[in-house]
Design an enzyme around this catalytic site. Sequence first.
Site: not given
Length: 702
Positions: A50, A184
């Site tokens: 990404e 996360k």
Amino acid sequence: MRILRQVSALVLRREITTCQKTMLKKDCLLRIHPSVSQAMAENKPVVALESTIITHGMPYPHNLRTAKEVEAIVRAEGATPATVGVISGEVHVGLSSEELDHLAQSKISQKVSRRDLSYVISKGLSGGTTVSATMIAAHRAGIPVFVTGGIGGVHRDGENSLDISADLTELGRTPIAVISAGVKSILDIGRTLEFLETQGVCVATYGQSKNFPAFFSPQSGFRSACHVSNPEEAAKLIASSLSLGLQSGVLLAVPIPEEHAASGQQIEDAIKIAVAEARAEGVMGKDVTPFILQKVSALTQGKSLQANIALIHNNAKVGSQIACALSKQMNDRGLKRQTSPKASKSPSNSDSNIVVIGGINVDFIAKGKTKALKFGQTNPGSVCQSFGGVGRNIADSLSRLGQETLFISATGADSNSDAVLNYCKHMDTSGVARLKEHSTATYCAVITESGELSLGLGDMDIHQQITEHYVSQFKTQLSSATLVCLDGNIPTSTINYVCCFAEKRNINVWYEPTDSEKACKPFLSNAWKSLSYSSPNLAELCTMNKTLGVKTPEVLPSTLDETLSVAVALSRPLLEHLHCLVVTLGANGVLLCGEYDEGTVNLQPRKQKRKRQLCGLHYPALAVTPEEIMNVSGAGDSLAGALMAGIVLGKDTDSCVRMGLLAARTSLASPHPIAPMLTLDAVNPNKVHTQTWPKPSLVWID
């Protein structure tokens, strides 16, 4: 859903169109870097990466250095990196050094998720792709493994705000393996895992335990459903998911290395402070993560940035090892098929369900980067390679659909032959002759930036070496075949030989005309009377009739009713001997013409010729959006291959046609003429619950 006429025409059209020509028309949507395209063509491992970590995850120059380090790690492990990003309204799969630098230094780069892709492309903007957008691009490019830092998830208080990352829904609908350090820790990990379960996503921890990592920490207090211990186990899990055609992704959670996990608690404390500040300042949506990461980096005096870089490096290493293991397993599987007892026997002893005789091509497309090309000098541009040929495409399709298929063709003994045969390892190519004095069939096109053809050159002479003498070496396979398929590239004399051979042994022969000029070949003699099936478009059907002396319309009809009327009328003379015609009608779908059997057309081979009640069955084309299309070069061949597979498997007529239409749609969404992900499950109408099937209409033939 309204059928998109122009797009549907591409699905079923039978004219020869190279993959790259169509991709060039779609370059505004996807541009694959030559190094990535080459690696994929050679069945080598590729890892998607990404780019929001470059544009929004780290400050310059840490972002650029990390991006280049990650790509270097991927290469060191034996894979090709494919960093995905949007540059001036084009989605790039694989970035040059200059493009990486551009994204790293840009102050106006967009954060591009699934939601943002259309807008960013339409405005010609640049940006970093999130997990969801990268998954979309990687899947369309045919890359099964994607490495990132950590995925998004359900935000804290998400049960009230409904702030849920698009990464999660993308994992539920895009078959990509995502390697990350878990979720996360600024998110609600428990609810995120629950949401992934609802989406049908397989979540596995990489290592010796099921403990699910929380980005900066190897433990989150939650557990994955399963775990894999090494790259080989991970690759088997991914391969199983892809082969099942589940259309959902796999999340592999890799814990942060031990030496960098020690600072985890300090980072967690800083996260709590940053989350509180974000709420106080009213930061929302896609701005939350960059805000918190920047605050955490400041509060930990850069320790979180160091840990972030360390886990990304580790993910890249593990993900590349998994990609290499997956590539090896897929290549070994193809090699085993190629060197199985059936394939390795001499031509006189080998046996296959289907024999395909036809052309094999290597295509090169050179596209300029300027509006006008200047002849007589070097122009800046890019060159793309792929493998085609109607016969090769059909044999490829049949092989991926589980049919034992012998492919008979000819190539030169050159590097192009090496490349295409390496790509075709999953096929039985023991019938492909390699001729030292000849060149592998190639096509080269020089295209302007806008996609206009400036110059095209084709070297197809070797197809004339697929002679009746060479094909006669495979009498045993021909005799035992359930079906023999011929494409129009081979010499007329070879077509006549096979038809005569098949007539004496009651073997079913399918003729794929290839184009209007070659459609006439079997009809120049009585060879056509030995055919069982053919799949012409309307123009090719006209050529067949003209060759037989039947009057045909000077101008092809434009309305559906007129088209069906003409197609039925032109099918009638051929059905005196052919069992069934599959007439592809472009935007108007496909028309089956043959023997009436309880409300449908009998596709199954007839055991003896008898007087029949004839009819036509018209199937409308499937709805396909322009955004889904990457190429049309193999759509028609995928359709034909899946129809043949359905017939050999004894499927009913509706199922056969639906298999063909689904295979064509799968091909459209792939950069390859025949989609590498094509499987029986992927074209099983009973397993594709999202498709609404329109009812075919019956037309009687007098």
